[in-house]
Design a protein around this motif. Sequence first.
Motif, mmCIF file in Angstrom:
data_model
loop_
_atom_site.group_PDB
_atom_site.id
_atom_site.type_symbol
_atom_site.label_atom_id
_atom_site.label_comp_id
_atom_site.label_asym_id
_atom_site.label_seq_id
_atom_site.Cartn_x
_atom_site.Cartn_y
_atom_site.Cartn_z
ATOM 1 N N PRO A 155 -8.038 -23.684 -33.836
ATOM 2 C CA PRO A 155 -8.624 -23.239 -33.177
ATOM 3 C C PRO A 155 -8.258 -22.864 -31.625
ATOM 4 O O PRO A 155 -7.482 -23.755 -31.924
ATOM 5 N N ILE A 156 -9.253 -22.216 -30.585
ATOM 6 C CA ILE A 156 -8.688 -21.528 -29.487
ATOM 7 C C ILE A 156 -9.192 -22.844 -28.915
ATOM 8 O O ILE A 156 -10.237 -23.125 -28.443
ATOM 9 N N PHE A 157 -8.866 -23.632 -28.113
ATOM 10 C CA PHE A 157 -8.845 -24.815 -26.988
ATOM 11 C C PHE A 157 -9.406 -24.400 -26.451
ATOM 12 O O PHE A 157 -8.950 -23.597 -25.131
ATOM 13 N N TYR A 158 -10.205 -25.092 -25.749
ATOM 14 C CA TYR A 158 -11.116 -25.270 -24.139
ATOM 15 C C TYR A 158 -9.775 -26.040 -23.100
ATOM 16 O O TYR A 158 -9.152 -26.844 -23.315
ATOM 17 N N HIS A 211 -5.057 -32.882 -25.036
ATOM 18 C CA HIS A 211 -5.024 -34.590 -25.578
ATOM 19 C C HIS A 211 -4.746 -34.663 -27.032
ATOM 20 O O HIS A 211 -4.103 -33.663 -27.965
ATOM 21 N N GLY A 241 -6.376 -34.926 -30.014
ATOM 22 C CA GLY A 241 -6.945 -34.523 -30.841
ATOM 23 C C GLY A 241 -6.444 -32.752 -31.252
ATOM 24 O O GLY A 241 -6.726 -32.498 -31.835
ATOM 25 N N HIS A 242 -5.901 -32.775 -29.696
ATOM 26 C CA HIS A 242 -5.883 -31.058 -29.955
ATOM 27 C C HIS A 242 -4.477 -31.375 -30.389
ATOM 28 O O HIS A 242 -3.948 -30.691 -31.392
ATOM 29 N N ASP A 256 -9.506 -20.586 -25.294
ATOM 30 C CA ASP A 256 -10.689 -20.223 -25.068
ATOM 31 C C ASP A 256 -11.660 -20.410 -24.123
ATOM 32 O O ASP A 256 -11.494 -21.167 -23.643
ATOM 33 N N TYR A 283 -10.492 -14.498 -34.288
ATOM 34 C CA TYR A 283 -9.450 -14.640 -35.676
ATOM 35 C C TYR A 283 -9.261 -13.380 -35.495
ATOM 36 O O TYR A 283 -8.153 -12.616 -36.770
ATOM 37 N N GLY A 302 -11.758 -29.041 -36.669
ATOM 38 C CA GLY A 302 -12.153 -29.901 -36.542
ATOM 39 C C GLY A 302 -13.286 -29.999 -37.187
ATOM 40 O O GLY A 302 -14.666 -29.418 -36.745
ATOM 41 N N ASP A 356 -16.398 -31.208 -35.838
ATOM 42 C CA ASP A 356 -17.420 -30.835 -34.405
ATOM 43 C C ASP A 356 -18.001 -29.614 -34.413
ATOM 44 O O ASP A 356 -19.027 -29.373 -34.091
ATOM 45 N N ILE A 357 -16.766 -28.552 -35.475
ATOM 46 C CA ILE A 357 -17.134 -26.815 -34.909
ATOM 47 C C ILE A 357 -17.344 -26.293 -36.136
ATOM 48 O O ILE A 357 -17.032 -25.875 -36.367
ATOM 49 N N HIS A 399 -10.884 -31.122 -40.636
ATOM 50 C CA HIS A 399 -10.583 -32.342 -40.160
ATOM 51 C C HIS A 399 -11.137 -33.276 -39.875
ATOM 52 O O HIS A 399 -12.271 -32.643 -38.938
ATOM 53 N N PHE A 457 -11.794 -36.872 -37.333
ATOM 54 C CA PHE A 457 -10.943 -37.050 -35.674
ATOM 55 C C PHE A 457 -10.666 -38.104 -35.315
ATOM 56 O O PHE A 457 -10.447 -39.077 -35.899
ATOM 57 N N ILE A 458 -9.602 -38.328 -34.714
ATOM 58 C CA ILE A 458 -8.595 -39.050 -34.065
ATOM 59 C C ILE A 458 -9.229 -40.528 -33.116
ATOM 60 O O ILE A 458 -9.880 -39.685 -32.663
HETATM 61 N N1 MSP Z 1 -12.999 -23.610 -27.763
HETATM 62 C C1 MSP Z 1 -13.334 -24.247 -29.341
HETATM 63 C C2 MSP Z 1 -13.021 -23.772 -30.300
HETATM 64 C C3 MSP Z 1 -12.664 -22.423 -30.536
HETATM 65 S S1 MSP Z 1 -12.631 -21.692 -32.280
HETATM 66 C C4 MSP Z 1 -13.755 -20.600 -32.115
HETATM 67 C C5 MSP Z 1 -13.523 -25.764 -28.960
HETATM 68 N N2 MSP Z 1 -13.116 -26.506 -28.492
HETATM 69 S S2 MSP Z 1 -11.904 -27.725 -28.433
HETATM 70 O O1 MSP Z 1 -10.747 -28.129 -27.458
HETATM 71 O O2 MSP Z 1 -13.199 -28.197 -27.419
HETATM 72 O O3 MSP Z 1 -12.018 -28.569 -29.646
HETATM 73 C C6 MSP Z 1 -10.154 -27.719 -29.980
HETATM 74 C C7 MSP Z 1 -9.485 -28.424 -32.146
HETATM 75 O O4 MSP Z 1 -9.660 -29.783 -30.953
HETATM 76 C C8 MSP Z 1 -11.127 -28.745 -32.272
HETATM 77 O O5 MSP Z 1 -11.200 -28.200 -33.644
HETATM 78 C C9 MSP Z 1 -11.905 -30.360 -32.443
HETATM 79 O O6 MSP Z 1 -12.108 -30.775 -33.379
HETATM 80 C C10 MSP Z 1 -11.075 -30.794 -32.593
HETATM 81 N N3 MSP Z 1 -10.761 -32.423 -31.469
HETATM 82 C C11 MSP Z 1 -11.039 -32.449 -30.495
HETATM 83 N N4 MSP Z 1 -11.113 -34.226 -30.394
HETATM 84 C C12 MSP Z 1 -10.740 -34.482 -30.861
HETATM 85 C C13 MSP Z 1 -10.160 -36.034 -31.733
HETATM 86 N N5 MSP Z 1 -10.474 -36.540 -31.011
HETATM 87 N N6 MSP Z 1 -9.751 -35.497 -33.145
HETATM 88 C C14 MSP Z 1 -9.211 -34.921 -33.634
HETATM 89 N N7 MSP Z 1 -9.876 -33.549 -33.597
HETATM 90 C C15 MSP Z 1 -10.636 -33.010 -32.322
HETATM 91 O O7 MSP Z 1 -14.175 -26.864 -30.236
#
Ligand code: MSP
Length: 482
Positions: free
Chosen positions: A10-13, A19, A21-22, A50, A237, A263, A265-266, A292, A294-295
Amino acid sequence: MLKRAYITTPIFYPNARPHLGHAYTATIADILARYRRAVGDEVYFLTGVDENTEKVARAARAAGQETGPYLDSVVSSFKDLFSEKKLNISYDQFIRTSDEKVHWPGAQALWQKLVEAGDIYHASYEGLYCVGHEAFITEKDLVDGKCPDHNEAPEHLKESNYFFRLSKYTSEIKKRIESNELEIIPAARKNEILALLEHGLQDVSFSRPADKVSVGVPVPGDTSQKMYVWCDALANYISALGYGRTDDTLFKKFWPSDVHIIGKDILRFHAGIWPGMLLSAGLPLPKKIFVHGFITSGGKKMSKTLGNVIDPDALIVEYGGEAVRYFLARHISPFEDGDITLESFKNAYNADLANGLGNLVSRVMKMAQEHHHPASVPMFEVGTPTESVGAEEGMLKDFNIQAYAEYVSGEITRFDKRIQETEPFKLVKKDKAAGQKIIAELVNGLSRIAELLQPILPATSAKIQDAITANKMPDQPLFPRK
Ligand code: MSP
């Protein structure tokens, strides 16, 4: 047969530093990408950020910075974490959705396709919006008037927007998921999304008034509106591959994606809105979505308030990036939630890496350095890396990274036992040829372990292979005891 594989995270915020999870999503995607390369596939691996989200604008304001410089600094912390010296994420492209040349043309071209299909219409929206989720939510999602995930009261919006006719695609999406044309892995997640589809998908508000949001991709033909962040984010994508740009060679070559790694949640965005957009645009759907868990830490969601947040950078400083990759692969189930504490990490590090792998490498290579002459003692036949990794293919093909890592651990234990049972360092003094034969067998075993470890521990695997080639113990222990 050579296969192409387009693998995405995913693209990360980028509203805060990355952290764990990322780090998890990126690491498992990297392991799968490295594995596919090792078996000879042509891989294109995408990750990125993102950026067009209110979260970022807010975080920048809170830090007393302009959005642009704030983004640059957070984005460099992601790139730093993913760099070779840390998590070693072997991406081919790192996309930034603020990039007007790379991302915007694709996002806007896709929007245009939805318009042409008659799936975008003007309507007014009144309801609740959670900035944490960047999603519209309803009263029943709230606990004590707040979004339970973000502990924040939602905003009440009443505005004129564009809507996407997602409802039209419910049955087609359902059909594709049921038939595994769009495979959702694991099965529990597939059932979860099918249950959601059973209720039917609703049309989604796909834009926000430009004067109400600080960042975003302008809606083509109407600059008073910006695209809804998920509409713009999911488009990454294909925009990354050149969709909507003059040079769309990569898009032609690699789309549809082999797998989107996300993850839990999405899931509904990726298995609901995204296929809906692609169907509307007449584009092929991704082949798979791997979801997947969550941690958690100490059985609880990591949170600043609970004080149980584990910073990937801190672990890397103490133990190294490879140790973090190892833990995530070996001790977190890819299919369910998995737990980590500083203590469990340290225990696993000492048991599996310092005493396990590191010790095996030292012991075998010490004996090899003293008694093994690679030119004179025939090595057992070992396969090429491709064949060796291929033998365990089933596990990684099924995304069972943990089972694969367990298998490699088992091999380490097996060779440790072999040393204990045969004591080649003693045998070599009594019967040189017999002792050397066992040492050669152990070196071969180590070589195979190094090959198997390549997707999970690329740097360690290379160090082991170098030691074998030089027939010499590594100068430093690979994993010093902590
Ligand atoms: N920006 C959106 C994704 C857009 S994709 C077109 C987003 N970003 S996020 O930064 O919140 O999350 C990115 C990824 O990190 C997601 O797959 C999310 O599930 C994962 N994780 C965030 N916290 C997590 C944990 N504690 N454990 C495992 N992965 C988790 O959602």
